[in-house]
Write an enzyme that holds these catalytic residues in place. Structure first.
Site, PDB file in Angstrom:
ATOM      1  N   GLY A   1       0.808  -1.211   0.000  1.00  0.00           N
ATOM      2  CA  GLY A   1       0.000   0.000   0.000  1.00  0.00           C
ATOM      3  C   GLY A   1       0.845   1.266   0.000  1.00  0.00           C
ATOM      4  CD  GLN A   2      -1.963   5.570  -2.249  1.00  0.00           C
ATOM      5  OE1 GLN A   2      -1.970   6.272  -3.251  1.00  0.00           O
ATOM      6  NE2 GLN A   2      -2.901   5.664  -1.326  1.00  0.00           N
TER       7      GLN A   2
ATOM      8  CB  ALA B   1      -7.563   0.137   6.019  1.00  0.00           C
TER       9      ALA B   1
ATOM     10  CB  THR C   1      -9.056   1.865   1.258  1.00  0.00           C
ATOM     11  OG1 THR C   1      -8.447   1.081   0.226  1.00  0.00           O
ATOM     12  CG2 THR C   1      -8.146   1.911   2.474  1.00  0.00           C
TER      13      THR C   1
ATOM     14  CB  THR D   1     -10.681   7.594   7.181  1.00  0.00           C
ATOM     15  OG1 THR D   1     -11.258   8.346   6.104  1.00  0.00           O
ATOM     16  CG2 THR D   1     -11.807   6.889   7.918  1.00  0.00           C
TER      17      THR D   1
ATOM     18  CE1 TYR E   1     -12.137   3.150   4.616  1.00  0.00           C
ATOM     19  CE2 TYR E   1     -12.956   5.404   4.473  1.00  0.00           C
ATOM     20  CZ  TYR E   1     -11.901   4.515   4.628  1.00  0.00           C
ATOM     21  OH  TYR E   1     -10.631   4.991   4.813  1.00  0.00           O
TER      22      TYR E   1
ATOM     23  CD1 TRP F   1     -10.124  13.460   0.957  1.00  0.00           C
ATOM     24  CD2 TRP F   1      -9.761  15.088  -0.537  1.00  0.00           C
ATOM     25  NE1 TRP F   1     -11.306  14.128   0.778  1.00  0.00           N
ATOM     26  CE2 TRP F   1     -11.120  15.134  -0.129  1.00  0.00           C
ATOM     27  CE3 TRP F   1      -9.297  16.023  -1.459  1.00  0.00           C
ATOM     28  CZ2 TRP F   1     -12.015  16.090  -0.639  1.00  0.00           C
ATOM     29  CZ3 TRP F   1     -10.188  16.958  -1.945  1.00  0.00           C
ATOM     30  CH2 TRP F   1     -11.528  16.996  -1.551  1.00  0.00           C
TER      31      TRP F   1
END
Length: 287
Positions: A9-10, A55, A57, A96, A120, A144
């Site tokens: 993931g990022q 997660a 997402t 989030t 979510y 974001w």
């Protein structure tokens, strides 16, 4: 060693790129749907701190798959918190802005009432509540998130502009774009502070998002302006209302986050979103 969940993931990728003390785990060897793999990864790494960047997402898909979203966003983090408590080590859990309904009309602070509008957001709020039962849990609410890798709005816009000259983008949702690398830097700065000794005020919820805000339409325009520096043609980007782009999950219309508590407690400030966006676009286009 810092155990980081979230695999490729990022945020997990950016953390691993920044520190040799990061051990990333992800599917298939680490999977919240298989609780036994959580303890196995924990035992193998023997971490001094855990960052949960794993997660569910897929915001819209969660509406039809609530049980799966809860396993990933509530039950898995709860098990991580249990293991951290047993080992006496801190847990940094990424949450989030979707825990809010976006109706406040001003940037949210950590003590504002939560009111998620979809599965979510509800599952992520349940995850916050689960990990905060542990007194050395740090919850970072972000928003974001984008990077030069993975599936995110910036990459989606750049790809769409290669296929069409005219795009429609929602212009009545406001938020704080957050570069995954900037968030990773913030997490590592927090980890360094925690390593110097735990303080009771480190526990709890902190907003951690890029400085400044815009709309999805504004973010799209900024992305194309940065791409134009590399000779990319600017598409026409028509602003539309949320009602003109219906989705299964309802998004908060204004989920801006006030990050002053993060600065006050940890002396951590995420950069302004626009320069970080410029750098990310540079990487996407030139690499």
């Amino acid at each position: 060693m810092i155990l980081v969940t979230g695999g490729a993931g990022q945020v997990a990728t950016e953390l691993a790129a920044r520190s040799a003390q990061v051990s990333r785990v992800g599917r298939p060897e680490f999977d919240f749907d298989r609780p036994e793999t959580i303890a196995a990864s924990f035992d193998q790494v023997q971490p001094s701190l855990v960052v949960n960047a794993a997660a569910w997402t897929a915001v819209d898909a969660a509406e039809a798959e609530e049980a799966a979203a809860l396993r990933a966003n509530r039950d898995g983090p709860a098990e991580l918190a249990r293991l951290c408590a047993a080992a006496g080590i801190p847990l940094v859990h990424i949450s989030t802005d979707y825990v809010f309904d976006g109706r406040k009309g001003a940037p949210y602070v950590e003590t504002d009432p939560t009111c998620p509008t979809g599965v979510y957001g509800s599952s992520k709020l349940a995850g916050e509540q689960a990990v905060l039962s542990y007194d050395r849990a740090i919850v970072l609410r972000t928003s974001w998130v984008y990077a030069a890798i993975g599936k995110n709005f910036v990459r989606t816009m750049l790809g769409a502009a290669q296929k069409t000259k005219t795009l429609k983008v929602v212009a009545d949702q406001h938020g704080c774009p957050t570069n995954a690398g900037d968030l990773a830097d913030a997490i590592l700065a927090i980890a360094a502070r925690v390593a110097d000794g735990w303080r009771p005020d480190y526990a709890g919820i902190f907003n951690a998002a890029g400085t400044g805000s815009t709309t999805w339409h504004g973010l799209a325009l900024a992305t194309f302006e940065e791409a134009a520096r590399h000779g990319r043609a600017m598409p026409t980007v028509n602003p539309i209302a949320t009602a003109d782009w219906p989705t299964p999950a309802k998004r908060p219309p204004d989920s801006r986050l006030d990050c002053s508590k993060l600065a006050r407690v940890f002396d951590v400030h995420l950069p302004a979103w626009r320069p970080s966006l410029a750098h990310t676009v540079d990487v996407i286009i030139t690499v």
